[in-house]
Write an enzyme that holds these catalytic residues in place. Structure first.
Site, short mmCIF file in Angstrom:
data_model
loop_
_atom_site.label_atom_id
_atom_site.label_comp_id
_atom_site.label_asym_id
_atom_site.label_seq_id
_atom_site.Cartn_x
_atom_site.Cartn_y
_atom_site.Cartn_z
CG PHE A 158 -14.38 28.72 -7.66
CD1 PHE A 158 -15.49 29.24 -8.05
CD2 PHE A 158 -14.11 27.73 -6.70
CE1 PHE A 158 -16.56 28.51 -7.39
CE2 PHE A 158 -15.33 27.07 -6.31
CZ PHE A 158 -16.46 27.66 -6.28
CG ASP B 293 -8.02 26.69 -3.57
OD1 ASP B 293 -8.04 25.62 -3.65
OD2 ASP B 293 -9.05 27.49 -3.63
CB THR C 52 -19.90 19.41 15.27
OG1 THR C 52 -20.60 20.73 15.93
CG2 THR C 52 -20.40 18.16 15.85
#
Lengths: 500, 500
Positions: free
Chosen positions: A217, A326, A381
């Site tokens: 996952f 991960d 951003t």
């Protein structure tokens, strides 16, 4: 609301009383010990079924706005403390799931409250900057004292992101750029690359791939989702990429009884990894990187040996693929080391390591050779949130001051030993008990039994979570102590006894 | 650091003095007027070139950790106020870019500071929940009083996310699920779908597409990036999807002189949209949805007529495609309406509207018919952040109390009239001045001139941004008043005069 206040008073007065009676249940924050003595609750206290009437009312209310079928219950975070999560019906539960493994040092830790109360921090919470263009004065300093103070071996670069999926998405992008640059050599972008990229076509958008593992996952945005293979419901109806998917070892337990079988199983999986790399290169879908969790944390808590990961890392190196670990769920200390991959004992464990959850901010560390040469290539951003870095700094201080990695080892041992004991007594309900630190799990016979166990445990005051199709996972906070583990085991023993 | 403190003192004392001398520059927060009078600075005050020596030092320091080529300068957010951004060298600049359009009501607005100072809010900042499973008691209530109080027409459902990219990624997923469900009818998932989805193959992962426009920007994660076509550097080296890309109208200015040409241009683009939908259906890459910005806000500030969007919405309806309006940059009030698409004056403008930036949290609104029927399909650990919802509630209060939408209309008129005037006086530097509210822009002859104008303006104390390959964009906060516009125009006139 009047009911809530009443419940709160009862809870608090019970706490006051039981604190005197049961000093063993007291929790003292070492970090704050000099000035501040903080108390946790002494144990679960259940008043209603969960979800109780107030939760059910709120679920109904929220249902008018969004699908609420995943909501367990509504929480009173103000009154929650340490390892105890309190719901809106005044039920107090020992929490071994900690918001899907994302609460590092318990609810309302005084050190974090202090961060909020210090006037000099106010501006950081109120003025969220565009970090990539206009960082605050202390940005690098805060990165040094927070993330870089726990950076994985050999990875000196770090970029923050707002969540786990964005972290992996951008890590994949970094890997693709690095790989393409290797192929491109010193040459700049061609006009053909520039033009074709604007319309999603190669050579500008090359047909690269990331190799992932069945059961893994890595998030739910579309790049990540192409590497996520834990449950069909996550992936159904969403277009994807034809990227290689290798089998992840399915180990037999107890490990010491199945040494040879497990070695063979891991060898088979590694062989398949190499075959896929070759096959996908031939298909012109070159594998630019390999992504793997140190423990498959959503897809069933699947472990592999340290040796498996060392060999996998070697395969990545041999074939020129970047190796991305991960650590979104495993990172932050609950395995007993800050990063789960430290257990592998390698000098050069990874090219990229992604994180989120317990680290309060998402992001990834990477080697200098993967650093983008041009601006605006890994960009958005916000690029994270300095207010989360502030909180993380304090979390790391507490982890060090309270020796919480060692604590995870000790309380994890109590937890796993207890699970092994329960497994020997309830073999029809528990099997394959496994774990590292407090990052533990076991299998149940099937999905229905698993879910029943979770609900029964909840009604007896402990919150645990599912993993994969029939496993139960433990993801307590780092302030989960031995006595919490004992408390859980006692309660869970009752749950199992009732299931007989 | 000593230098910094000194600079800060000078700045403050100058502020005290000039406040008395120049009352016209005073800024009074209406929301806080009863108890609190807050002062903004009276104008820019420049001490060094930008980036100044301290910024350059910090850039060097940060460069050891990540690529800093996009960093403009480092900021002192503590001392920044309202529309004035202060850098670490003590330069005070009028900010018309507001962190890439993401600061809604100015720096350090007293109303937001108060949110942080209220003890009852502390827990929300310290305990970030997994919103999809364990929401806080006031979650629905806060959504009602914040996001749903400004929800676009006809969209009663809302899901929060952590950033703009995740918002669009998940909006696309929602659209794909909805589309597949339409095709599937009442039937459940087939075994073939379940199995094939796990390995990224159809029918489980169908070959659907999202139609986007050349020049559009919808984010940088891999789903979003397949619909982003603003600059090659955003897309180079990243694998993508073969999804249809339509031309976006390239209008000629002044609009009143080119009515027929512009109508033809828009008709051409709309025809191409329909052709692409048909073509991609034939290619078995069915267009499940269309995504569009009301103003292309990164790709050059490209506008189209309200009529264009109304017709585009009709085309989406005619072909059964979901219509997603990306209001990440345009949403929040700066066009003079809370959502830019309100200018179109439609009863049924959209199926999905995504947001982020000025709304403090990411997310999207959608129609009930798009609501996922199963849990965990639109899901991640955090699903936004309730502390951002708290801040948003207060932002919305201020927008209402201070009549900031109307303010955007008025100050935007001053700004655009001024730009048109400058354009008539410096036609070799400015062209195609355009805008809605304060969401204004103009073109320059080329990239080099554009960048020079931005730097010159900065050194004279105003911060503006680039858009596309040669445009300059204005993205001031909502507390940008007429007098700020006049101030900017005076300074920018000097910049232009110097460029002669």
């Amino acid at each position: 609301m009047a009911g809530m206040l009443f419940t709160r008073h009862v809870t608090l007065s019970l706490q006051q009383n039981s604190r005197l009676l049961l000093p063993c249940g007291r929790y003292i924050s070492q970090a704050a010990a000099k000035k501040n003595v903080d108390f946790e609750y002494d144990g679960p206290l259940m008043k209603t079924e969960v979800p109780g009437p107030r939760s059910r009312e709120l679920i109904k209310q929220l249902s008018t706005i969004q699908n609420t079928d995943a909501v367990h219950f509504f929480c009173n975070y103000e009154e929650s403390r340490g390892n105890y999560l309190i719901d809106v019906d005044g039920n107090r539960m020992l929490d071994l799931y900690s918001q899907i493994s994302s609460i590092p040092i318990g609810y309302n830790h005084p050190a974090l409250k202090k961060v909020l109360q210090q006037p000099q921090n106010l501006s950081t919470f109120v003025n969220r900057p565009a970090l990539g263009i206009l960082p605050p004065e202390n940005f690098a300093e805060k990165l040094q004292e927070s993330l870089l103070s726990v950076g994985p071996k050999g990875l000196k670069q770090v970029i923050t992101m707002s969540c786990g999926s964005c972290s992996n998405e951008n890590a994949y992008k970094l890997i693709f750029m690095w790989y393409r640059n290797k192929e491109r050599g010193q040459a700049g972008f061609t006009k053909e690359e520039l033009d074709s990229s604007m319309i999603n076509q190669s050579p500008g958008c090359p047909d690269y791939s990331i190799l992932s593992f069945m059961g893994g996952f890595h998030g739910r945005t579309m790049g990540c989702l192409a590497t996520t293979h834990s449950k069909a419901i996550h992936k159904l109806d969403i277009p994807s990429f034809d990227w290689p998917i290798a089998p992840f070892p399915r180990l037999k337990y107890p490990l010491e009884q199945f040494v040879k079988e497990n070695q063979d199983e891991e060898a088979r999986c590694l062989e398949e990894v190499e075959d896929l790399i070759v096959k996908y290169r031939k298909k012109k879908k070159t594998v630019a990187g390999i992504v793997v969790e140190p423990i498959q944390s959503e897809g069933g808590d699947n472990h592999a040996s340290d040796d498996f990961f060392r060999k996998l890392r070697d395969i990545a190196r041999k074939h020129g693929c970047a190796f991305l670990i991960d650590e979104v769920q495993t990172g932050g200390g609950s395995t007993g080391k800050f990063w789960a991959h430290e257990h592998w004992g390698m000098d050069d464990p990874a090219d990229v390591v992604s994180f989120s959850k317990k680290l309060m901010t998402g992001g990834f560390f990477h080697k200098e050779e993967l650093r983008p040469k041009e601006p605006y290539r890994i960009f958005n951003t916000w690029l994270g949130d300095p207010s989360k870095n502030l909180l993380l700094s304090e979390v790391l201080n507490v982890i060090k001051a309270e020796d919480l990695l060692n604590n995870a080892v000790q309380s994890g041992k109590v937890l796993l030993d207890g699970l092994l004991d329960l497994q020997s007594r309830y073999p029809h309900l528990l099997s394959r008990a496994r774990g590292r630190g407090t990052f533990c799990s076991f299998d149940t016979p099937n999905d229905a039994t698993r879910n029943k166990l979770i609900l029964q445990a909840r009604n007896k005051g402990v919150v645990i979570g599912g993993s994969g199709d029939k496993s139960i996972r433990f993801r307590p906070t780092l302030v989960f102590k031995e006595h919490h583990a004992h408390l859980f085991l006692n309660i869970f023993n009752d749950v199992l006894a009732d299931m007989k």
